[in-house]
Design an enzyme around this catalytic site. Structure first.
Site, PDB file in Angstrom:
ATOM      1  N   HIS A  56      -7.436  -5.852  -0.071  1.00 23.17           N
ATOM      2  CA  HIS A  56      -6.220  -5.072   0.141  1.00 23.17           C
ATOM      3  C   HIS A  56      -5.468  -5.599   1.356  1.00 23.17           C
ATOM      4  CE1 HIS A  56      -3.742  -1.514  -0.364  1.00 23.17           C
ATOM      5  NE2 HIS A  56      -3.907  -1.187   0.902  1.00 23.17           N
ATOM      6  N   SER A  78       0.839  -1.190   0.000  1.00 23.49           N
ATOM      7  CA  SER A  78       0.000   0.000   0.000  1.00 23.49           C
ATOM      8  C   SER A  78       0.882   1.252   0.000  1.00 23.49           C
ATOM      9  CB  SER A  78      -0.968  -0.049   1.183  1.00 23.49           C
ATOM     10  OG  SER A  78      -1.996   0.906   1.050  1.00 23.49           O
ATOM     11  N   GLU A 103      -9.243  -5.360  -4.150  1.00 14.35           N
ATOM     12  CA  GLU A 103      -8.581  -4.303  -3.387  1.00 14.35           C
ATOM     13  C   GLU A 103      -9.575  -3.429  -2.622  1.00 14.35           C
ATOM     14  OE1 GLU A 103      -5.491  -3.662  -2.846  1.00 14.35           O
ATOM     15  OE2 GLU A 103      -4.302  -4.612  -4.413  1.00 14.35           O
TER      16      GLU A 103
END
Length: 513
Positions: free
Chosen positions: A411, A194, A318
Protein backbone atom coordinates in the site's frame (compact mmCIF):
# COMPACT_ATOMS: atom_id res chain seq x y z
CA UNK A 1 20.54 30.37 -2.11
CA UNK A 2 16.80 30.76 -2.78
CA UNK A 3 15.01 33.32 -4.89
CA UNK A 4 11.64 34.69 -3.91
CA UNK A 5 8.50 34.86 -6.00
CA UNK A 6 5.46 36.97 -5.21
CA UNK A 7 2.03 36.09 -6.58
CA UNK A 8 -1.24 37.96 -6.12
CA UNK A 9 -4.13 35.68 -5.14
CA UNK A 10 -7.77 36.60 -4.63
CA UNK A 11 -7.08 37.02 -0.89
CA UNK A 12 -3.71 38.78 -1.03
CA UNK A 13 -0.08 38.57 -2.09
CA UNK A 14 2.00 35.49 -1.19
CA UNK A 15 5.77 35.13 -1.32
CA UNK A 16 7.24 31.73 -2.15
CA UNK A 17 10.75 30.47 -2.74
CA UNK A 18 12.79 28.55 -5.26
CA UNK A 19 13.91 24.94 -4.74
CA UNK A 20 16.10 23.79 -7.61
CA UNK A 21 14.01 23.73 -10.79
CA UNK A 22 10.72 24.70 -9.14
CA UNK A 23 9.03 27.52 -7.25
CA UNK A 24 7.01 26.63 -4.15
CA UNK A 25 4.36 28.44 -2.15
CA UNK A 26 3.35 26.75 1.10
CA UNK A 27 0.35 26.90 3.44
CA UNK A 28 -1.77 29.49 1.66
CA UNK A 29 -5.21 29.76 3.34
CA UNK A 30 -8.07 28.57 1.12
CA UNK A 31 -10.75 29.02 3.82
CA UNK A 32 -11.14 30.72 7.16
CA UNK A 33 -9.76 28.86 10.19
CA UNK A 34 -12.59 26.52 11.35
CA UNK A 35 -12.18 27.46 15.00
CA UNK A 36 -14.50 28.73 17.71
CA UNK A 37 -18.01 29.12 16.31
CA UNK A 38 -16.79 27.80 12.94
CA UNK A 39 -15.91 24.38 14.38
CA UNK A 40 -18.25 21.80 12.80
CA UNK A 41 -19.33 24.37 10.19
CA UNK A 42 -18.85 24.30 6.44
CA UNK A 43 -15.67 26.09 5.34
CA UNK A 44 -16.07 29.87 5.14
CA UNK A 45 -14.19 32.22 2.79
CA UNK A 46 -10.57 32.93 3.66
CA UNK A 47 -9.95 36.33 5.16
CA UNK A 48 -8.01 38.73 2.92
CA UNK A 49 -4.74 40.13 4.19
CA UNK A 50 -2.71 43.23 3.51
CA UNK A 51 0.95 43.29 2.65
CA UNK A 52 2.88 40.20 1.58
CA UNK A 53 2.19 36.87 3.28
CA UNK A 54 5.20 34.60 3.73
CA UNK A 55 4.54 31.23 2.07
CA UNK A 56 7.96 29.64 2.42
CA UNK A 57 7.26 27.21 5.27
CA UNK A 58 4.55 24.71 6.10
CA UNK A 59 1.92 25.73 8.62
CA UNK A 60 -0.28 23.40 10.63
CA UNK A 61 -1.48 19.88 10.06
CA UNK A 62 -5.05 18.98 10.96
CA UNK A 63 -5.74 17.77 14.51
CA UNK A 64 -4.82 14.08 14.81
CA UNK A 65 -2.78 11.65 16.87
CA UNK A 66 0.72 13.00 17.42
CA UNK A 67 2.29 10.30 15.26
CA UNK A 68 0.08 11.10 12.30
CA UNK A 69 1.54 14.47 11.32
CA UNK A 70 5.09 13.30 10.77
CA UNK A 71 6.63 15.00 7.74
CA UNK A 72 9.87 13.02 7.97
CA UNK A 73 11.44 10.28 9.97
CA UNK A 74 12.03 12.45 13.05
CA UNK A 75 10.01 15.63 12.71
CA UNK A 76 6.29 16.34 13.10
CA UNK A 77 4.25 19.22 11.73
CA UNK A 78 2.48 21.39 14.33
CA UNK A 79 -1.24 20.63 14.64
CA UNK A 80 -4.17 23.01 14.84
CA UNK A 81 -7.78 23.32 13.77
CA UNK A 82 -6.42 26.27 11.76
CA UNK A 83 -5.16 23.99 8.99
CA UNK A 84 -7.09 24.74 5.79
CA UNK A 85 -4.21 25.64 3.49
CA UNK A 86 -2.90 24.77 0.02
CA UNK A 87 0.62 24.32 -1.34
CA UNK A 88 1.62 25.08 -4.93
CA UNK A 89 4.68 23.80 -6.80
CA UNK A 90 5.39 25.07 -10.32
CA UNK A 91 8.33 24.89 -12.73
CA UNK A 92 10.63 27.87 -12.31
CA UNK A 93 10.97 28.32 -16.06
CA UNK A 94 8.25 30.54 -17.52
CA UNK A 95 5.80 29.06 -19.99
CA UNK A 96 4.05 30.64 -22.96
CA UNK A 97 0.87 28.65 -22.22
CA UNK A 98 -0.97 27.72 -19.02
CA UNK A 99 0.22 24.42 -17.56
CA UNK A 100 -1.93 21.41 -16.62
CA UNK A 101 -2.74 21.31 -12.90
CA UNK A 102 -2.49 18.18 -10.73
CA UNK A 103 -4.14 18.43 -7.30
CA UNK A 104 -3.02 15.75 -4.83
CA UNK A 105 -5.17 14.64 -1.88
CA UNK A 106 -3.23 12.91 0.90
CA UNK A 107 -4.32 9.67 2.54
CA UNK A 108 -4.41 8.46 6.12
CA UNK A 109 -7.79 6.77 6.56
CA UNK A 110 -9.45 10.18 7.03
CA UNK A 111 -7.95 10.17 10.54
CA UNK A 112 -4.31 11.22 10.06
CA UNK A 113 -1.90 12.64 7.49
CA UNK A 114 -0.63 15.92 6.09
CA UNK A 115 0.27 17.41 2.73
CA UNK A 116 3.69 18.32 4.15
CA UNK A 117 5.03 14.74 4.00
CA UNK A 118 8.26 14.84 2.01
CA UNK A 119 7.05 12.08 -0.33
CA UNK A 120 4.29 14.40 -1.61
CA UNK A 121 6.38 17.47 -2.42
CA UNK A 122 5.81 17.22 -6.16
CA UNK A 123 9.07 18.91 -7.18
CA UNK A 124 10.09 16.15 -9.58
CA UNK A 125 6.59 15.72 -11.00
CA UNK A 126 6.28 19.45 -11.66
CA UNK A 127 9.69 19.86 -13.27
CA UNK A 128 9.69 16.60 -15.25
CA UNK A 129 6.12 16.97 -16.46
CA UNK A 130 5.86 20.73 -16.88
CA UNK A 131 2.76 20.80 -14.66
CA UNK A 132 1.62 22.75 -11.60
CA UNK A 133 1.20 20.52 -8.55
CA UNK A 134 -1.17 21.49 -5.74
CA UNK A 135 -1.70 19.77 -2.39
CA UNK A 136 -3.73 20.76 0.65
CA UNK A 137 -4.79 19.87 4.18
CA UNK A 138 -8.39 19.19 5.16
CA UNK A 139 -10.17 18.44 8.42
CA UNK A 140 -9.69 14.87 9.65
CA UNK A 141 -11.28 12.38 12.05
CA UNK A 142 -13.95 13.81 14.37
CA UNK A 143 -13.61 17.32 12.91
CA UNK A 144 -14.17 16.27 9.31
CA UNK A 145 -15.75 12.82 9.27
CA UNK A 146 -18.27 12.40 12.08
CA UNK A 147 -21.82 13.57 11.45
CA UNK A 148 -23.14 15.74 14.30
CA UNK A 149 -25.88 17.48 12.31
CA UNK A 150 -28.60 16.15 14.64
CA UNK A 151 -27.23 18.41 17.39
CA UNK A 152 -27.37 21.60 15.34
CA UNK A 153 -30.08 24.24 15.63
CA UNK A 154 -31.39 27.01 13.42
CA UNK A 155 -29.32 29.52 15.40
CA UNK A 156 -26.27 27.28 15.64
CA UNK A 157 -26.20 24.89 12.68
CA UNK A 158 -23.81 21.97 12.20
CA UNK A 159 -23.11 20.76 8.67
CA UNK A 160 -22.31 17.27 7.42
CA UNK A 161 -19.33 16.04 5.38
CA UNK A 162 -16.95 18.74 6.55
CA UNK A 163 -13.78 17.08 5.25
CA UNK A 164 -15.42 16.64 1.85
CA UNK A 165 -16.60 20.25 1.89
CA UNK A 166 -13.02 21.33 2.66
CA UNK A 167 -11.81 19.43 -0.41
CA UNK A 168 -14.37 21.19 -2.58
CA UNK A 169 -13.33 24.55 -1.10
CA UNK A 170 -9.69 23.80 -1.95
CA UNK A 171 -10.68 23.00 -5.54
CA UNK A 172 -12.67 26.25 -5.69
CA UNK A 173 -9.48 28.06 -4.58
CA UNK A 174 -7.64 26.39 -7.45
CA UNK A 175 -10.26 27.66 -9.91
CA UNK A 176 -9.94 31.21 -8.54
CA UNK A 177 -6.19 31.39 -8.25
CA UNK A 178 -4.17 28.80 -10.14
CA UNK A 179 -3.83 30.94 -13.27
CA UNK A 180 -1.71 33.36 -11.22
CA UNK A 181 0.76 30.49 -10.64
CA UNK A 182 0.87 29.57 -14.33
CA UNK A 183 -1.74 26.80 -14.14
CA UNK A 184 -4.72 26.16 -16.37
CA UNK A 185 -8.01 26.16 -14.39
CA UNK A 186 -9.69 24.45 -17.38
CA UNK A 187 -7.32 21.45 -17.11
CA UNK A 188 -7.29 20.17 -13.52
CA UNK A 189 -6.60 16.56 -12.55
CA UNK A 190 -7.33 15.42 -9.01
CA UNK A 191 -5.31 12.48 -7.75
CA UNK A 192 -5.04 10.83 -4.37
CA UNK A 193 -3.93 7.70 -2.57
CA UNK A 194 -5.81 5.54 -0.04
CA UNK A 195 -8.25 7.84 1.80
CA UNK A 196 -7.10 10.52 -0.64
CA UNK A 197 -8.20 8.20 -3.44
CA UNK A 198 -11.50 7.63 -1.61
CA UNK A 199 -11.82 11.41 -1.59
CA UNK A 200 -11.30 11.37 -5.37
CA UNK A 201 -13.94 8.69 -5.93
CA UNK A 202 -16.32 10.57 -3.61
CA UNK A 203 -15.74 13.93 -5.32
CA UNK A 204 -16.75 12.27 -8.58
CA UNK A 205 -20.23 11.88 -7.05
CA UNK A 206 -20.39 15.24 -5.19
CA UNK A 207 -22.62 17.76 -7.00
CA UNK A 208 -20.76 20.76 -5.53
CA UNK A 209 -17.53 19.53 -7.18
CA UNK A 210 -18.97 19.56 -10.70
CA UNK A 211 -16.74 21.52 -13.08
CA UNK A 212 -13.92 21.94 -10.56
CA UNK A 213 -11.77 19.18 -12.13
CA UNK A 214 -11.52 17.47 -15.49
CA UNK A 215 -9.75 14.15 -14.88
CA UNK A 216 -9.34 11.93 -11.82
CA UNK A 217 -6.79 9.37 -10.60
CA UNK A 218 -7.63 7.10 -7.66
CA UNK A 219 -4.68 5.12 -6.28
CA UNK A 220 -5.81 2.32 -3.93
CA UNK A 221 -9.27 3.68 -3.21
CA UNK A 222 -11.54 1.95 -0.70
CA UNK A 223 -14.25 3.13 -3.04
CA UNK A 224 -17.19 1.82 -1.03
CA UNK A 225 -16.47 4.14 1.90
CA UNK A 226 -19.67 6.03 2.64
CA UNK A 227 -22.02 5.69 5.60
CA UNK A 228 -25.79 5.76 5.41
CA UNK A 229 -27.37 8.61 7.36
CA UNK A 230 -28.81 6.45 10.16
CA UNK A 231 -25.48 4.71 10.87
CA UNK A 232 -23.69 8.04 10.81
CA UNK A 233 -26.19 9.52 13.26
CA UNK A 234 -25.73 6.58 15.63
CA UNK A 235 -21.98 7.07 15.55
CA UNK A 236 -22.39 10.78 16.21
CA UNK A 237 -24.42 10.02 19.32
CA UNK A 238 -21.80 7.50 20.47
CA UNK A 239 -19.07 10.14 20.14
CA UNK A 240 -21.10 12.62 22.19
CA UNK A 241 -21.58 9.98 24.89
CA UNK A 242 -17.84 9.20 24.86
CA UNK A 243 -17.24 12.91 25.41
CA UNK A 244 -19.44 12.73 28.53
CA UNK A 245 -22.25 14.83 27.07
CA UNK A 246 -25.88 14.18 26.14
CA UNK A 247 -28.35 15.49 23.58
CA UNK A 248 -29.24 18.55 25.67
CA UNK A 249 -25.70 19.89 25.93
CA UNK A 250 -24.08 18.17 22.94
CA UNK A 251 -23.68 21.25 20.74
CA UNK A 252 -21.97 23.27 23.46
CA UNK A 253 -19.77 20.33 24.50
CA UNK A 254 -18.70 19.67 20.93
CA UNK A 255 -17.81 23.31 20.28
CA UNK A 256 -16.06 23.99 23.59
CA UNK A 257 -14.10 20.75 24.08
CA UNK A 258 -10.34 20.81 23.86
CA UNK A 259 -9.64 19.52 20.33
CA UNK A 260 -7.55 16.57 21.47
CA UNK A 261 -10.08 15.61 24.16
CA UNK A 262 -12.73 15.53 21.45
CA UNK A 263 -10.43 13.58 19.12
CA UNK A 264 -9.65 10.97 21.76
CA UNK A 265 -13.33 10.51 22.65
CA UNK A 266 -14.26 9.85 19.05
CA UNK A 267 -11.18 7.67 18.66
CA UNK A 268 -12.45 5.33 21.35
CA UNK A 269 -15.67 4.86 19.41
CA UNK A 270 -13.72 4.34 16.20
CA UNK A 271 -11.44 1.68 17.70
CA UNK A 272 -14.27 -0.17 19.45
CA UNK A 273 -16.26 -0.35 16.24
CA UNK A 274 -13.23 -1.56 14.28
CA UNK A 275 -12.53 -4.27 16.86
CA UNK A 276 -16.11 -5.51 16.61
CA UNK A 277 -16.32 -5.14 12.83
CA UNK A 278 -12.88 -5.78 11.25
CA UNK A 279 -12.41 -3.85 8.05
CA UNK A 280 -15.37 -1.52 8.66
CA UNK A 281 -14.16 1.97 9.52
CA UNK A 282 -16.53 4.64 10.79
CA UNK A 283 -14.99 8.03 9.99
CA UNK A 284 -15.92 8.71 6.40
CA UNK A 285 -18.38 10.71 4.28
CA UNK A 286 -22.09 10.25 4.96
CA UNK A 287 -24.70 9.79 2.26
CA UNK A 288 -26.79 12.63 3.63
CA UNK A 289 -29.18 12.97 0.67
CA UNK A 290 -28.05 16.57 0.21
CA UNK A 291 -24.36 17.40 -0.09
CA UNK A 292 -23.62 13.77 -1.00
CA UNK A 293 -26.99 12.57 -2.29
CA UNK A 294 -25.93 9.10 -3.48
CA UNK A 295 -23.30 6.55 -2.56
CA UNK A 296 -20.49 7.01 -5.11
CA UNK A 297 -20.80 3.43 -6.39
CA UNK A 298 -24.53 3.93 -6.94
CA UNK A 299 -23.90 7.25 -8.68
CA UNK A 300 -21.42 5.54 -11.00
CA UNK A 301 -23.86 2.77 -11.84
CA UNK A 302 -26.69 5.23 -12.50
CA UNK A 303 -24.55 7.56 -14.61
CA UNK A 304 -24.92 10.37 -12.07
CA UNK A 305 -21.19 10.92 -11.45
CA UNK A 306 -19.25 13.70 -13.18
CA UNK A 307 -18.04 11.17 -15.76
CA UNK A 308 -14.62 12.67 -16.40
CA UNK A 309 -11.83 10.30 -17.50
CA UNK A 310 -10.63 8.11 -14.61
CA UNK A 311 -7.49 6.12 -13.78
CA UNK A 312 -8.06 3.71 -10.92
CA UNK A 313 -6.00 0.85 -9.55
CA UNK A 314 -4.35 -0.94 -6.66
CA UNK A 315 -1.06 -2.50 -5.61
CA UNK A 316 -0.30 -6.20 -5.61
CA UNK A 317 0.44 -6.47 -1.87
CA UNK A 318 -1.90 -3.85 -0.39
CA UNK A 319 -2.31 -5.59 2.96
CA UNK A 320 1.33 -6.10 3.94
CA UNK A 321 1.84 -2.56 5.26
CA UNK A 322 -1.14 -2.88 7.59
CA UNK A 323 -0.16 -6.33 8.83
CA UNK A 324 3.39 -5.22 9.62
CA UNK A 325 2.93 -1.71 10.97
CA UNK A 326 -0.69 -0.60 11.45
CA UNK A 327 -2.44 -3.79 12.57
CA UNK A 328 -5.98 -2.49 12.22
CA UNK A 329 -7.44 -4.23 9.17
CA UNK A 330 -8.58 -7.83 8.53
CA UNK A 331 -5.10 -9.09 7.66
CA UNK A 332 -4.92 -12.17 9.88
CA UNK A 333 -7.10 -15.32 9.91
CA UNK A 334 -8.88 -14.36 13.14
CA UNK A 335 -10.03 -10.98 11.85
CA UNK A 336 -10.94 -12.39 8.45
CA UNK A 337 -13.11 -15.04 10.09
CA UNK A 338 -14.81 -12.39 12.24
CA UNK A 339 -15.35 -10.15 9.23
CA UNK A 340 -17.18 -12.90 7.35
CA UNK A 341 -19.21 -13.80 10.42
CA UNK A 342 -20.39 -10.18 10.60
CA UNK A 343 -21.39 -10.13 6.93
CA UNK A 344 -23.87 -12.95 7.60
CA UNK A 345 -24.14 -13.77 3.91
CA UNK A 346 -21.24 -15.29 1.99
CA UNK A 347 -19.44 -18.21 3.66
CA UNK A 348 -15.72 -17.58 4.07
CA UNK A 349 -14.76 -20.69 2.10
CA UNK A 350 -16.57 -19.36 -1.00
CA UNK A 351 -13.87 -16.71 -1.27
CA UNK A 352 -10.95 -18.22 0.67
CA UNK A 353 -10.78 -21.18 -1.74
CA UNK A 354 -9.39 -18.73 -4.32
CA UNK A 355 -6.49 -17.76 -2.03
CA UNK A 356 -4.11 -20.71 -2.16
CA UNK A 357 -2.71 -21.59 1.25
CA UNK A 358 -5.45 -19.95 3.31
CA UNK A 359 -5.57 -19.67 6.35
CA UNK A 360 -1.85 -18.95 6.42
CA UNK A 361 -0.91 -15.48 7.70
CA UNK A 362 0.53 -14.52 4.31
CA UNK A 363 -2.64 -15.48 2.46
CA UNK A 364 -4.86 -13.74 5.00
CA UNK A 365 -2.88 -10.55 4.40
CA UNK A 366 -3.54 -10.85 0.68
CA UNK A 367 -7.24 -11.56 1.21
CA UNK A 368 -7.67 -8.63 3.61
CA UNK A 369 -5.88 -6.22 1.30
CA UNK A 370 -8.05 -7.32 -1.61
CA UNK A 371 -11.17 -6.85 0.51
CA UNK A 372 -10.36 -3.26 1.46
CA UNK A 373 -8.91 -2.00 -1.84
CA UNK A 374 -9.06 -4.32 -4.87
CA UNK A 375 -12.66 -5.55 -4.47
CA UNK A 376 -14.25 -2.05 -4.43
CA UNK A 377 -11.86 -0.78 -7.10
CA UNK A 378 -13.02 -3.42 -9.57
CA UNK A 379 -16.66 -2.73 -8.66
CA UNK A 380 -16.09 0.98 -9.29
CA UNK A 381 -14.34 0.38 -12.61
CA UNK A 382 -17.18 -1.89 -13.77
CA UNK A 383 -19.80 0.77 -13.06
CA UNK A 384 -17.87 3.89 -14.06
CA UNK A 385 -16.62 2.45 -17.35
CA UNK A 386 -20.22 2.24 -18.59
CA UNK A 387 -20.34 6.03 -18.74
CA UNK A 388 -16.81 7.45 -19.08
CA UNK A 389 -13.26 6.45 -20.12
CA UNK A 390 -11.77 4.29 -17.35
CA UNK A 391 -8.25 2.88 -17.02
CA UNK A 392 -7.37 0.18 -14.49
CA UNK A 393 -3.87 -0.65 -13.26
CA UNK A 394 -2.09 -2.90 -10.81
CA UNK A 395 1.28 -1.85 -9.41
CA UNK A 396 3.45 -4.94 -8.90
CA UNK A 397 6.95 -3.46 -8.69
CA UNK A 398 8.93 -3.45 -5.44
CA UNK A 399 12.62 -2.59 -5.07
CA UNK A 400 14.71 -5.27 -3.31
CA UNK A 401 14.65 -3.30 -0.05
CA UNK A 402 10.84 -3.51 0.22
CA UNK A 403 10.95 -7.20 -0.61
CA UNK A 404 13.55 -7.80 2.08
CA UNK A 405 11.32 -5.96 4.57
CA UNK A 406 8.47 -8.33 3.72
CA UNK A 407 6.35 -5.57 2.18
CA UNK A 408 6.60 -6.10 -1.57
CA UNK A 409 4.45 -3.83 -3.71
CA UNK A 410 2.60 -2.67 -0.63
CA UNK A 411 0.00 0.00 0.00
CA UNK A 412 1.27 3.47 -1.02
CA UNK A 413 4.44 2.14 -2.67
CA UNK A 414 3.28 3.36 -6.09
CA UNK A 415 3.67 6.92 -4.74
CA UNK A 416 7.43 6.40 -4.94
CA UNK A 417 7.07 6.20 -8.72
CA UNK A 418 4.30 8.78 -9.09
CA UNK A 419 6.31 11.47 -7.30
CA UNK A 420 9.75 10.26 -8.40
CA UNK A 421 10.76 9.82 -4.76
CA UNK A 422 13.40 7.24 -5.66
CA UNK A 423 15.33 10.00 -7.42
CA UNK A 424 15.63 12.08 -4.26
CA UNK A 425 18.39 11.87 -1.69
CA UNK A 426 16.08 10.28 0.88
CA UNK A 427 14.49 7.97 -1.66
CA UNK A 428 17.80 6.48 -2.77
CA UNK A 429 17.88 4.52 0.48
CA UNK A 430 15.25 2.28 -1.13
CA UNK A 431 17.79 1.09 -3.68
CA UNK A 432 20.90 0.91 -1.51
CA UNK A 433 20.94 -2.89 -1.95
CA UNK A 434 20.00 -2.74 -5.63
CA UNK A 435 17.18 -2.05 -8.03
CA UNK A 436 17.96 1.59 -8.85
CA UNK A 437 17.79 1.09 -12.61
CA UNK A 438 14.49 -0.81 -12.38
CA UNK A 439 12.92 1.77 -10.06
CA UNK A 440 14.02 4.55 -12.40
CA UNK A 441 12.45 2.73 -15.36
CA UNK A 442 9.17 2.08 -13.53
CA UNK A 443 9.08 5.71 -12.39
CA UNK A 444 9.52 6.94 -15.94
CA UNK A 445 6.66 4.73 -17.19
CA UNK A 446 4.25 5.61 -14.38
CA UNK A 447 4.92 9.33 -14.68
CA UNK A 448 4.59 9.21 -18.47
CA UNK A 449 1.10 7.74 -18.16
CA UNK A 450 0.02 10.04 -15.31
CA UNK A 451 1.32 13.14 -17.10
CA UNK A 452 -0.20 12.19 -20.46
CA UNK A 453 -3.50 11.69 -18.67
CA UNK A 454 -3.23 15.08 -16.94
CA UNK A 455 -2.33 16.85 -20.17
CA UNK A 456 -4.58 15.11 -22.69
CA UNK A 457 -7.21 13.17 -20.73
CA UNK A 458 -5.82 9.75 -21.63
CA UNK A 459 -2.68 7.79 -20.70
CA UNK A 460 -0.25 6.65 -23.39
CA UNK A 461 -1.78 4.49 -26.11
CA UNK A 462 -0.20 1.30 -24.71
CA UNK A 463 -2.81 1.41 -21.92
CA UNK A 464 -6.25 0.30 -23.16
CA UNK A 465 -9.50 1.34 -21.54
CA UNK A 466 -11.14 -0.91 -18.97
CA UNK A 467 -14.39 -2.29 -20.37
CA UNK A 468 -16.52 -5.05 -18.91
CA UNK A 469 -16.25 -6.93 -22.21
CA UNK A 470 -12.44 -7.20 -22.04
CA UNK A 471 -11.45 -6.09 -18.49
CA UNK A 472 -7.93 -5.05 -19.49
CA UNK A 473 -5.55 -4.01 -16.71
CA UNK A 474 -2.11 -2.46 -17.10
CA UNK A 475 0.40 -4.13 -14.75
CA UNK A 476 3.45 -2.06 -13.77
CA UNK A 477 6.56 -4.13 -12.99
CA UNK A 478 10.10 -4.43 -14.29
CA UNK A 479 8.25 -4.95 -17.56
CA UNK A 480 4.81 -3.47 -18.17
CA UNK A 481 2.10 -5.70 -19.60
CA UNK A 482 -1.64 -5.72 -20.25
CA UNK A 483 -3.66 -8.52 -18.63
CA UNK A 484 -7.28 -9.34 -19.47
CA UNK A 485 -9.61 -10.04 -16.52
CA UNK A 486 -6.86 -10.23 -13.92
CA UNK A 487 -7.64 -12.67 -11.05
CA UNK A 488 -10.99 -13.55 -12.63
CA UNK A 489 -11.95 -16.24 -10.09
CA UNK A 490 -11.36 -13.87 -7.17
CA UNK A 491 -13.33 -11.13 -8.90
CA UNK A 492 -16.32 -13.38 -9.35
CA UNK A 493 -16.11 -14.63 -5.77
CA UNK A 494 -15.92 -11.14 -4.25
CA UNK A 495 -18.90 -10.05 -6.37
CA UNK A 496 -21.03 -12.18 -4.02
CA UNK A 497 -19.91 -10.25 -0.93
CA UNK A 498 -22.31 -7.49 0.17
CA UNK A 499 -21.13 -3.88 0.24
CA UNK A 500 -19.89 -3.35 3.82
CA UNK A 501 -21.38 0.12 4.27
CA UNK A 502 -24.75 -0.51 2.67
CA UNK A 503 -27.65 0.20 5.05
CA UNK A 504 -29.32 -2.84 6.56
CA UNK A 505 -32.30 -4.09 4.65
CA UNK A 506 -35.70 -3.05 5.99
CA UNK A 507 -37.55 -6.31 6.81
CA UNK A 508 -40.92 -4.66 6.23
CA UNK A 509 -39.84 -3.41 2.82
CA UNK A 510 -38.46 -6.83 1.94
CA UNK A 511 -41.74 -8.47 2.96
CA UNK A 512 -43.72 -5.96 0.93
CA UNK A 513 -41.45 -6.60 -2.05
Amino acid sequence: MTSLSEVTTSEGIVRGHREGKVLRWLSIPYAAPPVGDLRLRAPQPARPWTGVRDATTYGNAAIQHASGSRIGARTSQPQSEDCLTVNVTAPAEPSSAPRPVMVFIHGGGYVFGTSAVSLYHGNGLASNGDVVVVSFNYRLNVFGYVDFTQFGTADSPIESNLGLRDQVAALEWVQRNIAAFGGDPANVTIFGESAGAAAVTTLLATPAAKGLFHRAIAQSSPADWGLDADTAADLGRSCVEALGADADNAAEALRSADPHVLRRAAGRVFRENLANNPGVLTMMPVIDGDYLPQHPLDAYADGNAHNVPLIMGTNRHEGSLFAKYLDDLPTNPERVKKMFAQSNSVPLDRIARHYHGYPSERTAIKLGGDFIFWRPTITACEAYSQHAPTYNYRYDYAPPMLNRMGLGATHASELIAVFGFGETKAGRALTVIGGRRDLHSVTERVQAHWLSFARYGAPLTSWPEYKTTTRKTLVFDTTTRVVADIDRDRRLAWALYPRPYAPAADPAAEAAG
